[in-house]
Enzyme design. Structure first.
Site, PDB file in Angstrom:
ATOM      1  N   SER A  62      -9.782  -5.800-145.261  1.00 34.84           N
ATOM      2  CA  SER A  62      -8.649  -5.698-144.577  1.00 34.84           C
ATOM      3  C   SER A  62      -8.424  -6.525-143.063  1.00 34.84           C
ATOM      4  O   SER A  62      -8.663  -7.677-142.946  1.00 34.84           O
ATOM      5  CB  SER A  62      -9.333  -4.461-143.019  1.00 34.84           C
ATOM      6  OG  SER A  62      -8.672  -4.540-142.123  1.00 34.84           O
ATOM      7  N   SER A 123     -11.055   4.512-136.025  1.00 35.00           N
ATOM      8  CA  SER A 123     -11.677   5.126-136.888  1.00 35.00           C
ATOM      9  C   SER A 123     -11.482   6.343-137.640  1.00 35.00           C
ATOM     10  O   SER A 123     -11.431   5.655-139.113  1.00 35.00           O
ATOM     11  CB  SER A 123     -12.810   5.035-135.962  1.00 35.00           C
ATOM     12  OG  SER A 123     -13.298   6.016-134.947  1.00 35.00           O
ATOM     13  N   ASP A 167      -9.977  13.976-134.037  1.00 38.76           N
ATOM     14  CA  ASP A 167      -9.874  12.589-134.390  1.00 38.76           C
ATOM     15  C   ASP A 167      -9.200  13.306-135.829  1.00 38.76           C
ATOM     16  O   ASP A 167      -7.820  12.735-135.876  1.00 38.76           O
ATOM     17  CB  ASP A 167     -10.582  11.593-134.133  1.00 38.76           C
ATOM     18  CG  ASP A 167     -11.059  11.337-132.777  1.00 38.76           C
ATOM     19  OD1 ASP A 167     -10.665  12.096-131.651  1.00 38.76           O
ATOM     20  OD2 ASP A 167     -11.730  10.470-132.408  1.00 38.76           O
TER      21      ASP A 167
HETATM   22  P1  ADP Z   1     -11.677   3.919-132.363  1.00 36.41           P
HETATM   23  O1  ADP Z   1     -11.738   4.825-133.282  1.00 36.41           O
HETATM   24  O2  ADP Z   1     -11.578   4.377-130.691  1.00 36.41           O
HETATM   25  O3  ADP Z   1     -10.721   3.057-131.981  1.00 36.41           O
HETATM   26  P2  ADP Z   1     -13.903   3.585-132.824  1.00 36.41           P
HETATM   27  O4  ADP Z   1     -15.116   2.311-132.053  1.00 36.41           O
HETATM   28  O5  ADP Z   1     -14.696   4.668-133.040  1.00 36.41           O
HETATM   29  O6  ADP Z   1     -12.901   2.898-131.462  1.00 36.41           O
HETATM   30  O7  ADP Z   1     -13.629   2.626-134.253  1.00 36.41           O
HETATM   31  C1  ADP Z   1     -13.552   1.138-133.791  1.00 36.41           C
HETATM   32  C2  ADP Z   1     -13.609   0.728-135.489  1.00 36.41           C
HETATM   33  O8  ADP Z   1     -12.761   0.710-136.327  1.00 36.41           O
HETATM   34  C3  ADP Z   1     -13.869  -1.052-135.871  1.00 36.41           C
HETATM   35  O9  ADP Z   1     -14.451  -1.607-134.855  1.00 36.41           O
HETATM   36  C4  ADP Z   1     -13.909  -1.312-137.291  1.00 36.41           C
HETATM   37  O10 ADP Z   1     -15.444  -1.211-137.357  1.00 36.41           O
HETATM   38  C5  ADP Z   1     -12.959   0.429-137.767  1.00 36.41           C
HETATM   39  N1  ADP Z   1     -11.830  -0.055-137.501  1.00 36.41           N
HETATM   40  C6  ADP Z   1     -10.599   0.468-137.200  1.00 36.41           C
HETATM   41  N2  ADP Z   1      -9.419   0.054-137.897  1.00 36.41           N
HETATM   42  C7  ADP Z   1      -9.689  -1.117-139.314  1.00 36.41           C
HETATM   43  C8  ADP Z   1      -9.368  -2.215-139.719  1.00 36.41           C
HETATM   44  N3  ADP Z   1      -7.381  -1.672-139.162  1.00 36.41           N
HETATM   45  N4  ADP Z   1      -9.943  -2.565-140.323  1.00 36.41           N
HETATM   46  C9  ADP Z   1     -11.004  -2.747-140.026  1.00 36.41           C
HETATM   47  N5  ADP Z   1     -11.985  -2.032-139.467  1.00 36.41           N
HETATM   48  C10 ADP Z   1     -11.201  -1.144-138.434  1.00 36.41           C
HETATM   49 MG    MG Z   2     -13.273   6.745-133.360  1.00 33.41          MG
END
Ligand code: ADP
Ligand code: MG
Length: 408
Positions: A62, A123, A167
């Site tokens: 990523s 996520s 979601d």
């Molecule tokens: P939200 O879903 O509200 O943004 P979450 O804590 O549920 O918050 O999810 C965030 C997590 O999802 C990040 O900490 C990471 O682990 C993962 N994540 C989201 N987008 C990416 C990305 N583009 N690359 C890598 N990990 C990601």
């Molecule tokens: Mg989330």
């Protein structure tokens, strides 16, 4: 996407897919009570360039990750085995295999403009991007709702986050210019006719065990710009740690209340029956009454919001958003100083309505504003945050965008 994929994995990808983040217009903390929600997909999305692998390896990189290629074997995937960000995409592959789909490995390169941890569901976007890419790479016969249920299973059982299905459904099933009116109560699929047209893929790569449930949903037109309105997202840029444990506690409280009331889920409690239910819960420990009141009134607000959007009555939608915020603040107690200030300031500066969106304890606020007041609302919220000694929030106008799809 294609160039970066090739730089990292040394060959061209088969294609590029995208799955969006979301904001929920109304219907918060209702999805694990089998109630109603009304999210829209955001233009911001997680994109994935992908190619299948026949050797069973799953390689993940990523642009927002840890700068290493995570290299896994699909038949060794097990809950708890992957603790980094890669647990979300790996969890989807695990969930697909658990559901009986005969899939091999893949190389996946991700890049995203969905802010993470801002309550905008990065996520779920990450999971749904993987799900839709695998559907096409391995020609799986899966509806968008089935993809969402698999993505939710990945987050619940592989990554260990006990979220509801909103979601993933928003990310997989939204369409441009519409909000998704989703009934989160699972319906038995056997013999039932789905209410939405089939969006199954063309041919099947195996004989999967279909999930035993379907979800009913409907697209509701959401184009506020046609009435001179804008939907602002105010990312407060705070995430209070409290949130993680509190979610499980709130969820358990709702389930306990339903049990005490003899209901399958709080969704089954009508507004008329609410006063009697509150009297029953009064004698029990724990502040269950306010939780129940939030869930019942919130489900009503979703139904009312859908009626208004069907009529194009955006003016009346505003107060419903604001009432939803008050309920989350006073009854469910998941708002915080930052989301309260953002919502209150937006309304004082001319928004028709504003509310926190997402699970709470920080994250983002949405505000429905006359277009000519958008800048004034943004400036007022910024000024209020600076006066409170906080960093300025990130504010952007948004539209209802498309759900998960192949780009290229
Ligand atoms: P939200 O879903 O509200 O943004 P979450 O804590 O549920 O918050 O999810 C965030 C997590 O999802 C990040 O900490 C990471 O682990 C993962 N994540 C989201 N987008 C990416 C990305 N583009 N690359 C890598 N990990 C990601
Ligand atoms: Mg989330």
């Amino acid at each position: 996407m294609r160039d970066e994929f090739e730089r990292i994995f040394g060959a061209a990808p088969s294609g590029v897919w995208a799955a969006p983040g979301r904001v929920n217009l109304i219907g918060e903390h209702t999805d694990y009570n089998e109630g109603f929600v009304l999210p829209i997909a955001l233009p911001q999305a997680v994109r994935v360039a992908a190619a299948p692998r026949s050797d069973g390896r799953l390689r993940l990189y990523s642009a927002q990750g840890d700068d290493v290629v995570t290299d896994l074997l699909v038949d060794r995937l097990a809950p708890g085995a992957v603790t980094s960000w890669a647990g979300y995409p790996a969890g989807v592959v695990w969930a697909l295999r658990e559901a009986g789909h005969r899939i091999g490995g893949a190389d996946l390169y991700f890049d995203s403009d969905v802010p993470t941890g801002a309550g905008l569901s990065s996520s779920a976007a990450l999971e749904c991007a993987v799900a839709v890419a695998f559907r096409d790479l391995y020609q799986l016969e899966l509806t968008s709702a089935e993809l969402a249920l698999l993505a939710q299973r990945a987050e619940n059982d592989f990554a260990g986050v006990p979220c509801g299905v909103m979601d993933q459904m928003a990310s997989s099933s939204c369409v441009e210019g519409a909000a998704l009116f989703l009934d989160t109560r699972p319906q038995p699929s056997a013999g039932g006719t789905p209410t939405q047209p089939s969006d199954r893929g063309t041919s099947a790569g195996g004989t999967p065990t279909q999930p035993a449930t379907v979800l009913n949903y409907r697209q509701v037109p959401f184009r506020p710009a046609e009435q001179g309105l804008a939907l602002l997202v105010i990312d407060t840029r705070v995430k209070h740690d409290l949130g993680d444990g509190a979610y499980a506690t709130l969820r358990a409280g709702c389930e306990r209340a339903a049990e005490l009331l003899g209901l399958a889920a709080l969704r089954d409690l009508s507004a008329e029956a609410l006063p009697a239910a509150l009297a029953v819960l009064d004698g029990h420990p724990g502040e269950l009454g306010p939780l129940v009141r939030h869930v019942v009134t919130e489900d009503e607000r979703v139904v009312r919001a859908v009626e208004l959007l069907d009529k194009g009555d955006f003016a009346a939608l505003g107060p419903i958003l604001t009432a939803g915020h008050a309920s989350l603040r006073d009854d469910f107690k998941v708002s915080c100083a930052e989301t309260d200030l953002a919502a209150d300031t937006a309304v004082a500066a001319g928004a028709l309505g504003a509310r926190m969106t997402g699970g709470g304890f920080g994250g983002s606020v949405i505000a429905l504003v006359p277009q000519e007041l958008a800048t004034a609302v943004e400036e007022a919220v910024e000024a209020a945050f600076l006066a409170a000694g906080w960093a300025a929030p990130k504010v952007f106008a948004t539209v209802a965008a498309a759900g998960a799809r192949r780009l290229d």
